[in-house]
Motif scaffolding. Structure first.
Motif, mmCIF file in Angstrom:
data_model
loop_
_atom_site.group_PDB
_atom_site.id
_atom_site.type_symbol
_atom_site.label_atom_id
_atom_site.label_comp_id
_atom_site.label_asym_id
_atom_site.label_seq_id
_atom_site.Cartn_x
_atom_site.Cartn_y
_atom_site.Cartn_z
ATOM 1 N N ALA A 1 -0.366 -3.249 9.146
ATOM 2 C CA ALA A 1 0.249 -4.569 9.020
ATOM 3 C C ALA A 1 0.346 -5.254 10.380
ATOM 4 C CB ALA A 1 1.635 -4.452 8.391
ATOM 5 N N VAL A 2 0.764 -4.511 11.390
ATOM 6 C CA VAL A 2 0.887 -5.070 12.743
ATOM 7 C C VAL A 2 -0.478 -5.489 13.272
ATOM 8 C CG1 VAL A 2 1.483 -4.538 15.131
ATOM 9 C CG2 VAL A 2 2.999 -3.806 13.287
ATOM 10 N N ALA A 3 -1.486 -4.621 13.090
ATOM 11 C CA ALA A 3 -2.832 -4.936 13.574
ATOM 12 C C ALA A 3 -3.391 -6.174 12.865
ATOM 13 C CB ALA A 3 -3.754 -3.737 13.358
ATOM 14 N N SER A 4 -3.173 -6.268 11.553
ATOM 15 C CA SER A 4 -3.665 -7.425 10.794
ATOM 16 C C SER A 4 -3.031 -8.716 11.302
ATOM 17 C CB SER A 4 -3.362 -7.252 9.306
ATOM 18 O OG SER A 4 -4.034 -6.137 8.772
ATOM 19 N N VAL B 1 0.840 -1.204 0.000
ATOM 20 C CA VAL B 1 0.000 0.000 0.000
ATOM 21 C C VAL B 1 0.871 1.248 0.000
ATOM 22 C CG1 VAL B 1 -1.632 1.358 1.361
ATOM 23 C CG2 VAL B 1 -1.981 -1.101 1.083
ATOM 24 N N HIS B 2 1.903 1.257 0.839
ATOM 25 C CA HIS B 2 2.793 2.427 0.893
ATOM 26 C C HIS B 2 3.495 2.643 -0.448
ATOM 27 C CE1 HIS B 2 5.483 5.436 2.500
ATOM 28 N NE2 HIS B 2 6.533 4.726 2.112
ATOM 29 N N ARG B 3 3.997 1.580 -1.042
ATOM 30 C CA ARG B 3 4.700 1.699 -2.324
ATOM 31 C C ARG B 3 3.746 2.140 -3.435
ATOM 32 N NH1 ARG B 3 8.041 -3.250 -4.131
ATOM 33 N NH2 ARG B 3 9.119 -1.656 -5.362
ATOM 34 N N ARG C 1 4.014 13.455 4.233
ATOM 35 C CA ARG C 1 3.039 12.444 3.805
ATOM 36 C C ARG C 1 3.670 11.066 3.754
ATOM 37 N NH1 ARG C 1 -0.689 14.927 -1.107
ATOM 38 N NH2 ARG C 1 -1.657 16.616 0.104
ATOM 39 N N ARG C 2 4.917 10.996 3.336
ATOM 40 C CA ARG C 2 5.590 9.700 3.286
ATOM 41 C C ARG C 2 5.743 9.114 4.679
ATOM 42 N NH1 ARG C 2 8.663 12.389 -0.780
ATOM 43 N NH2 ARG C 2 10.410 12.802 0.638
ATOM 44 N N ARG C 3 6.108 9.941 5.644
ATOM 45 C CA ARG C 3 6.249 9.451 7.022
ATOM 46 C C ARG C 3 4.904 9.006 7.578
ATOM 47 N NH1 ARG C 3 9.996 13.826 7.476
ATOM 48 N NH2 ARG C 3 8.344 15.177 8.265
ATOM 49 N N ARG D 1 3.960 5.091 8.639
ATOM 50 C CA ARG D 1 3.495 4.745 9.990
ATOM 51 C C ARG D 1 2.118 4.091 9.955
ATOM 52 N NH1 ARG D 1 5.329 10.498 12.753
ATOM 53 N NH2 ARG D 1 7.594 10.070 12.755
ATOM 54 N N ALA D 2 1.211 4.644 9.136
ATOM 55 C CA ALA D 2 -0.139 4.090 9.052
ATOM 56 C C ALA D 2 -0.119 2.681 8.463
ATOM 57 C CB ALA D 2 -1.020 5.007 8.202
#
Length: 213
Positions: free
Chosen positions: A192-195, A165-167, A180-182, A186-187
């Motif tokens: 990913a961690v929550a999933s 998603v980030h890429r 926005r990149r940072r 982070r989001a």
């Protein structure tokens, strides 16, 4: 910048940008709910409706199949997604590739063992819960290999989804500013961690065998 990229790259990004994260949210959340029944009879799953099957095939299966096919084609051609090197480090790209291979194998295995088995007439959709309990709670020489493999597959899938998603947002030109990149990084990491945590909670709950006690 994004509009000038090859069409195949944009198809690759968008075919994975929405279906995989959405699938993780809905499927893992549903499996976590199914992992806490109050009675053994609650392990019996409902047979999927025609609408559910079509939604799964058209909104998840087809886009992800296209995503995998396009990724394989790019790799066979020796091509990679063109990203600004100054904002996308080499390590996340390698991690995305490695996690994609493991996640792809995991998703194919899981699909073959459950929905495909039902479509081929090898199993009943209603006994999926019992088959999942039997698989995850099994062990070989005392080692829960199946449960461990599922956790590894979930980790790879969650990792690939977060980085992907980030890429994709980066390549589409939505993250031109450093702030926005940072924020996106982070989001996507938090997602990913929550999933993984939600999926791992369901796997551990099922693998413990408490559903059949």
């Amino acid at each position: 910048m994004a509009q000038g990229r090859p069409a195949v790259e944009r198809w690759l990004r968008w075919s994975g940008l929405v279906p995989l994260p959405a699938f993780l949210l809905v499927h893992l959340g549903s499996e976590l709910v199914h992992a806490f029944p109050v009675d053994v009879s609650d392990v019996v799953r409902r047979a999927p409706t025609l609408f559910t099957t079509l939604a799964c095939v058209l909104l998840v299966g087809a886009p992800l199949l296209l995503h995998v096919a396009l990724a394989a084609w790019l790799l066979a051609k020796g091509r990679t997604l063109t990203l600004p090197s100054e904002v996308m480090a080499r390590m996340p790209q390698l991690l995305s590739r490695g996690s994609a291979l493991v996640a792809g194998a995991f998703v194919l295995y899981h699909a073959r063992s459950y929905p495909f088995a039902v479509w081929l007439g090898e199993a009943d959709a209603r006994d999926a819960g019992f088959r999942l309990v039997a698989e995850l709670s099994s062990s070989h020489l005392g080692v829960p290999l199946s449960g461990g493999a599922y956790l590894l597959g979930l980790l790879a899938t969650s990792t690939h989804a977060g980085i992907g998603v980030h890429r994709a947002l980066l390549a589409e030109g939505y993250l031109q500013k450093a702030e926005r990149r940072r924020l996106s990084a982070r989001a996507c990491t938090a997602f990913a961690v929550a999933s993984f945590c939600v999926g791992a909670a369901a796997v551990i709950r099922v693998a413990s065998g408490v559903l059949l006690r």
